[in-house]
Scaffold this motif. Structure first.
Motif, PDB file in Angstrom:
ATOM      1  N   THR A  48       0.841  -1.197   0.000  1.00 19.44           N
ATOM      2  CA  THR A  48       0.000   0.000   0.000  1.00 19.44           C
ATOM      3  C   THR A  48       0.881   1.253   0.000  1.00 19.44           C
ATOM      4  N   LEU A  49       1.921   1.245   0.800  1.00 16.64           N
ATOM      5  CA  LEU A  49       2.848   2.381   0.811  1.00 16.64           C
ATOM      6  C   LEU A  49       3.476   2.596  -0.558  1.00 16.64           C
ATOM      7  N   LEU A  50       3.884   1.497  -1.181  1.00 23.24           N
ATOM      8  CA  LEU A  50       4.517   1.615  -2.488  1.00 23.24           C
ATOM      9  C   LEU A  50       3.534   2.177  -3.527  1.00 23.24           C
ATOM     10  N   LYS A  51       2.276   1.708  -3.439  1.00 18.84           N
ATOM     11  CA  LYS A  51       1.239   2.221  -4.351  1.00 18.84           C
ATOM     12  C   LYS A  51       1.058   3.725  -4.156  1.00 18.84           C
ATOM     13  N   ALA A  52       1.088   4.152  -2.916  1.00 21.03           N
ATOM     14  CA  ALA A  52       0.912   5.586  -2.641  1.00 21.03           C
ATOM     15  C   ALA A  52       2.110   6.380  -3.165  1.00 21.03           C
ATOM     16  N   ILE A  53       3.305   5.819  -2.998  1.00 22.65           N
ATOM     17  CA  ILE A  53       4.510   6.490  -3.502  1.00 22.65           C
ATOM     18  C   ILE A  53       4.461   6.547  -5.025  1.00 22.65           C
ATOM     19  N   GLY A  54       3.899   5.500  -5.628  1.00 23.84           N
ATOM     20  CA  GLY A  54       3.727   5.476  -7.084  1.00 23.84           C
ATOM     21  C   GLY A  54       2.649   6.434  -7.570  1.00 23.84           C
ATOM     22  N   GLY A  55       1.863   6.964  -6.663  1.00 25.03           N
ATOM     23  CA  GLY A  55       0.819   7.916  -7.031  1.00 25.03           C
ATOM     24  C   GLY A  55      -0.514   7.254  -7.334  1.00 25.03           C
ATOM     25  N   TYR A  56      -0.630   5.971  -7.010  1.00 26.16           N
ATOM     26  CA  TYR A  56      -1.862   5.235  -7.304  1.00 26.16           C
ATOM     27  C   TYR A  56      -2.881   5.351  -6.174  1.00 26.16           C
ATOM     28  N   MET A  57      -2.474   5.981  -5.065  1.00 26.40           N
ATOM     29  CA  MET A  57      -3.364   6.076  -3.910  1.00 26.40           C
ATOM     30  C   MET A  57      -2.984   7.324  -3.129  1.00 26.40           C
ATOM     31  N   LYS A  58      -3.977   7.982  -2.543  1.00 26.59           N
ATOM     32  CA  LYS A  58      -3.731   9.269  -1.880  1.00 26.59           C
ATOM     33  C   LYS A  58      -3.724   9.081  -0.363  1.00 26.59           C
ATOM     34  N   PRO A  59      -2.736   9.636   0.347  1.00 26.11           N
ATOM     35  CA  PRO A  59      -2.745   9.539   1.810  1.00 26.11           C
ATOM     36  C   PRO A  59      -3.950  10.264   2.410  1.00 26.11           C
ATOM     37  N   VAL A  60      -4.494   9.719   3.491  1.00 27.23           N
ATOM     38  CA  VAL A  60      -5.559  10.437   4.221  1.00 27.23           C
ATOM     39  C   VAL A  60      -4.933  11.411   5.209  1.00 27.23           C
ATOM     40  N   GLN A  61      -3.651  11.199   5.475  1.00 27.46           N
ATOM     41  CA  GLN A  61      -2.910  12.117   6.341  1.00 27.46           C
ATOM     42  C   GLN A  61      -1.454  12.095   5.888  1.00 27.46           C
TER      43      GLN A  61
END
Ligand code: ADP
Ligand code: ADP
Length: 228
Positions: A48-61
């Protein structure tokens, strides 16, 4: 400034019934030309972290910064190589698969894309298979095509999500060696997810240890070069 800064990031999935917190209050920094490992047990939020770093998911915080700028969407600067190699396009040859990624992203077109593709396909040892179709290649060879495709984008950071997990032990070992050899040539920055301590030690120069949340990054372990 760091190449990549993960600043107090929390990530959640919204299912029909509830919110699942996949990562909580994660902070770490990535500097160029090292091989960073995200190591931790299954389910601790590495993918999940990697997906967020890839820009595929947005942090809620929190925030994810690349060269000081906030990551908002997928971008060839952060190219991902996944665990499964079924994402190669079966109707395209090895060369066409790599070219297509370059052209579709707007990185390079035509002859320049073809030349760049050939260069990286050679680097992963598949020059003889450049005009082959994916279904004629072994698992290890297909995964090398994926790596060539990722590297051909010359991203600021190559994100690798358990790229060798689907391979048998012997092939995995060969691929690890291959990755280290490629890295010796090119010094690309890599962020590599694994749950295997053995793999982390083999591949990494810096190991980020994740535990179930909160305050997930417990330690950053740096490799100590063996005495000459
Ligand atoms: P890891 O990569 O460390 O195994 P993941 O990032 O895949 O961990 O998963 C972290 C947590 O988020 C787990 O509890 C997992 O069940 C949950 N999760 C992962 N993907 C989804 C999803 N698409 N929807 C809901 N929950 C998910
Ligand atoms: P790897 O692909 O990592 O070398 P595999 O076990 O997946 O390892 O290889 C499967 C088969 O494909 C082996 O018989 C191997 O000799 C052959 N093969 C792999 N790469 C090449 C190559 N560059 N040239 C010729 N044969 C190859």
């Amino acid at each position: 400034v760091p190449l990549l800064e993960i600043d107090n990031v929390t990530l959640q999935y919204k299912t029909t019934e509830h919110l699942v917190t996949a990562a909580q209050d994660v902070s770490f920094k990535v500097y160029p030309a090292d091989r960073y490992i995200l190591l931790g047990p299954s389910g601790c939020g590495k993918s999940t972290l990697l997906k967020a770093i890839g820009g595929y998911m947005k942090p809620v915080q929190g925030r994810i910064l690349l060269n000081g700028g906030e990551v908002r969407e997928p971008n060839p600067e952060r190219m991902m190589v996944f665990q499964e190699f079924d994402q190669l396009l079966p109707w395209k040859t090895v060369r066409e698969n790599v070219e297509f990624a370059l052209e579709a992203s707007g990185r390079l077109q035509g002859k320049a894309a073809a030349e760049r593709a050939a260069y990286y396909i050679d680097k992963v040892g598949l020059a003889k298979f450049i005009d082959s179709y994916p279904h004629t290649l072994s698992g290890g060879m297909k995964q090398r095509v994926s790596i060539a495709r990722g590297m051909a984008m010359e991203p600021a950071v190559l994100l690798m999500d358990e790229p060798f997990a689907a391979l048998d032990a012997l092939t995995r070992r060969k691929m690890q060696d291959e990755l280290l050899r490629l890295w010796d040539d090119t010094r690309f920055t890599v962020l590599f997810v694994t749950h295997s301590i053995e793999e982390a030690i083999r591949i990494g120069t810096r190991i980020l240890l994740l535990t179930p949340h909160p305050g997930q990054v417990k330690a950053e372990l740096n490799s100590i070069p063996a005495a000459e």
